[in-house]
Design an enzyme around this catalytic site. Sequence first.
Site, PDB file in Angstrom:
ATOM      1  N   ASP A  45      12.428 170.197  18.466  1.00  0.00           N
ATOM      2  CA  ASP A  45      12.318 168.863  17.489  1.00  0.00           C
ATOM      3  C   ASP A  45      11.166 169.215  16.563  1.00  0.00           C
ATOM      4  O   ASP A  45      10.769 167.782  16.176  1.00  0.00           O
ATOM      5  CB  ASP A  45      12.125 168.510  18.889  1.00  0.00           C
ATOM      6  CG  ASP A  45      10.497 168.700  19.632  1.00  0.00           C
ATOM      7  OD1 ASP A  45      10.176 169.650  19.615  1.00  0.00           O
ATOM      8  OD2 ASP A  45      10.249 168.234  20.202  1.00  0.00           O
ATOM      9  N   SER A  46      10.568 170.792  16.450  1.00  0.00           N
ATOM     10  CA  SER A  46       9.754 170.028  15.173  1.00  0.00           C
ATOM     11  C   SER A  46      10.187 170.141  14.078  1.00  0.00           C
ATOM     12  O   SER A  46       9.504 169.926  12.910  1.00  0.00           O
ATOM     13  CB  SER A  46       9.318 172.046  14.542  1.00  0.00           C
ATOM     14  OG  SER A  46       9.717 172.615  14.659  1.00  0.00           O
ATOM     15  N   ASP A  84      16.302 171.622  20.894  1.00  0.00           N
ATOM     16  CA  ASP A  84      15.593 171.058  21.688  1.00  0.00           C
ATOM     17  C   ASP A  84      16.059 169.556  22.305  1.00  0.00           C
ATOM     18  O   ASP A  84      16.720 169.253  21.547  1.00  0.00           O
ATOM     19  CB  ASP A  84      13.931 170.107  20.931  1.00  0.00           C
ATOM     20  CG  ASP A  84      13.047 171.918  21.323  1.00  0.00           C
ATOM     21  OD1 ASP A  84      12.916 172.285  22.087  1.00  0.00           O
ATOM     22  OD2 ASP A  84      11.922 171.754  20.634  1.00  0.00           O
ATOM     23  N   LYS A 113      16.606 174.001  25.035  1.00  0.00           N
ATOM     24  CA  LYS A 113      15.360 173.872  25.266  1.00  0.00           C
ATOM     25  C   LYS A 113      14.282 172.124  25.763  1.00  0.00           C
ATOM     26  O   LYS A 113      14.594 171.310  24.947  1.00  0.00           O
ATOM     27  CB  LYS A 113      14.395 174.438  24.441  1.00  0.00           C
ATOM     28  CG  LYS A 113      12.930 174.584  24.878  1.00  0.00           C
ATOM     29  CD  LYS A 113      12.300 175.739  24.185  1.00  0.00           C
ATOM     30  CE  LYS A 113      11.791 175.107  22.528  1.00  0.00           C
ATOM     31  NZ  LYS A 113      11.118 173.719  22.789  1.00  0.00           N
ATOM     32  N   GLU A 115      10.956 170.798  27.923  1.00  0.00           N
ATOM     33  CA  GLU A 115       9.161 171.380  28.168  1.00  0.00           C
ATOM     34  C   GLU A 115       8.974 170.785  29.929  1.00  0.00           C
ATOM     35  O   GLU A 115       9.620 169.610  29.975  1.00  0.00           O
ATOM     36  CB  GLU A 115       8.741 169.726  26.757  1.00  0.00           C
ATOM     37  CG  GLU A 115       8.152 170.329  25.785  1.00  0.00           C
ATOM     38  CD  GLU A 115       7.448 169.728  24.666  1.00  0.00           C
ATOM     39  OE1 GLU A 115       6.719 169.313  25.203  1.00  0.00           O
ATOM     40  OE2 GLU A 115       8.036 169.944  23.547  1.00  0.00           O
ATOM     41  N   GLU A 182       3.596 178.540  25.130  1.00  0.00           N
ATOM     42  CA  GLU A 182       3.152 178.037  23.919  1.00  0.00           C
ATOM     43  C   GLU A 182       2.119 177.892  23.745  1.00  0.00           C
ATOM     44  O   GLU A 182       0.885 177.378  24.785  1.00  0.00           O
ATOM     45  CB  GLU A 182       3.033 176.719  22.780  1.00  0.00           C
ATOM     46  CG  GLU A 182       2.942 176.473  21.900  1.00  0.00           C
ATOM     47  CD  GLU A 182       3.928 175.162  21.228  1.00  0.00           C
ATOM     48  OE1 GLU A 182       4.950 175.186  21.558  1.00  0.00           O
ATOM     49  OE2 GLU A 182       3.267 174.964  19.591  1.00  0.00           O
TER      50      GLU A 182
HETATM   51  O1  KIV Z   1       9.883 172.325  18.243  1.00  0.00           O
HETATM   52  C1  KIV Z   1       9.531 173.573  18.139  1.00  0.00           C
HETATM   53  O2  KIV Z   1      10.334 174.102  17.419  1.00  0.00           O
HETATM   54  C2  KIV Z   1       9.189 174.484  19.409  1.00  0.00           C
HETATM   55  C3  KIV Z   1       8.215 175.719  19.045  1.00  0.00           C
HETATM   56  C4  KIV Z   1       7.355 175.689  18.340  1.00  0.00           C
HETATM   57  C5  KIV Z   1       8.748 176.402  20.446  1.00  0.00           C
HETATM   58  O3  KIV Z   1       9.677 174.303  20.161  1.00  0.00           O
END
Ligand code: KIV
Length: 283
Positions: A45-46, A84, A113, A115, A182
């Site tokens: 989600d970056s 994500d 993924k 959090e 992280e």
């Molecule tokens: O969204 C992302 O790129 C991440 C990484 C920094 C692990 O969660």
Amino acid sequence: MGRLSIHKLAEWKREDRRFAMLTAYDYAMARLVEQAGAPVILVGDSLGTVMLGHDSTVPVTMDDMLHHTKAVVRGTKRCLVVADMPFMSYQANPDEAVKNAGRLLQAGAGAVKLEGGSEMAPLVRRMVSAGIPVMGHLGLTPQSVNQFGGHKVQGKTPAAAARIIGDARALEEAGAFAIVLETVPAPLAKMVTERIGVPTIGIGAGVDCDGQVQVLHDLLGLFDDQRQFRHAKRYAVLGEAIRGAIREYVAEVEEGAFPTEEESFPMTEETLTELRQGASTPA
Ligand code: KIV
């Protein structure tokens, strides 16, 4: 040959074999990442910050994630693609969370993924029993950046470090197949890696994790005019290379040096003559 499976990652953990995960968000970059040999791609989600220009990952939606996940899947054949789960797609309602994770798998991801620590364990268990492979994410979890008050190293006190170890165990017990760590002290990441049976994947977590993850745009130096995170390493300075290529193109267009005959399509003299003669008589 099919895609890398989560079982292969478990095998690599047993063999003490390190691996790289890298983010990608579109077809072109995903192809390059796979061609270069990264076995796992994270559609992080970056993308909210590096692709969409938001200040954080908080505004990212399920629609954003589905759109980019589909493109990455189309660009790859062998990578395990992890998508994500965006902010508020899983925190509020477990039924909604399982449905949203299922949509990401239907878009072609091999895993999702999310959090969070022990508080997420019941949800992880539920997703896993619904057939959804889940990667955990502990330490500096960017969706909670407003709660942390910025990008600060997590797990620095004995109590905070013990909490992260407990969270990692809880996620493993709930069935998570890997855990991202992280921005935590390297010795803590080493301790977690030694104490759990699933791979840890570090970003700003030292060299002792089983895998490492980086954000592609940081690694390629696409934002070479901005301050770099301490945990990120620039392996290229593509920002300048791209600007240079575009500058050259703009200058050649302005000078009339592009396109040349090489990039143009000819017409025979005969057709031209006929056209000129015909052009004087209206159709
Ligand atoms: O969204 C992302 O790129 C991440 C990484 C920094 C692990 O969660």
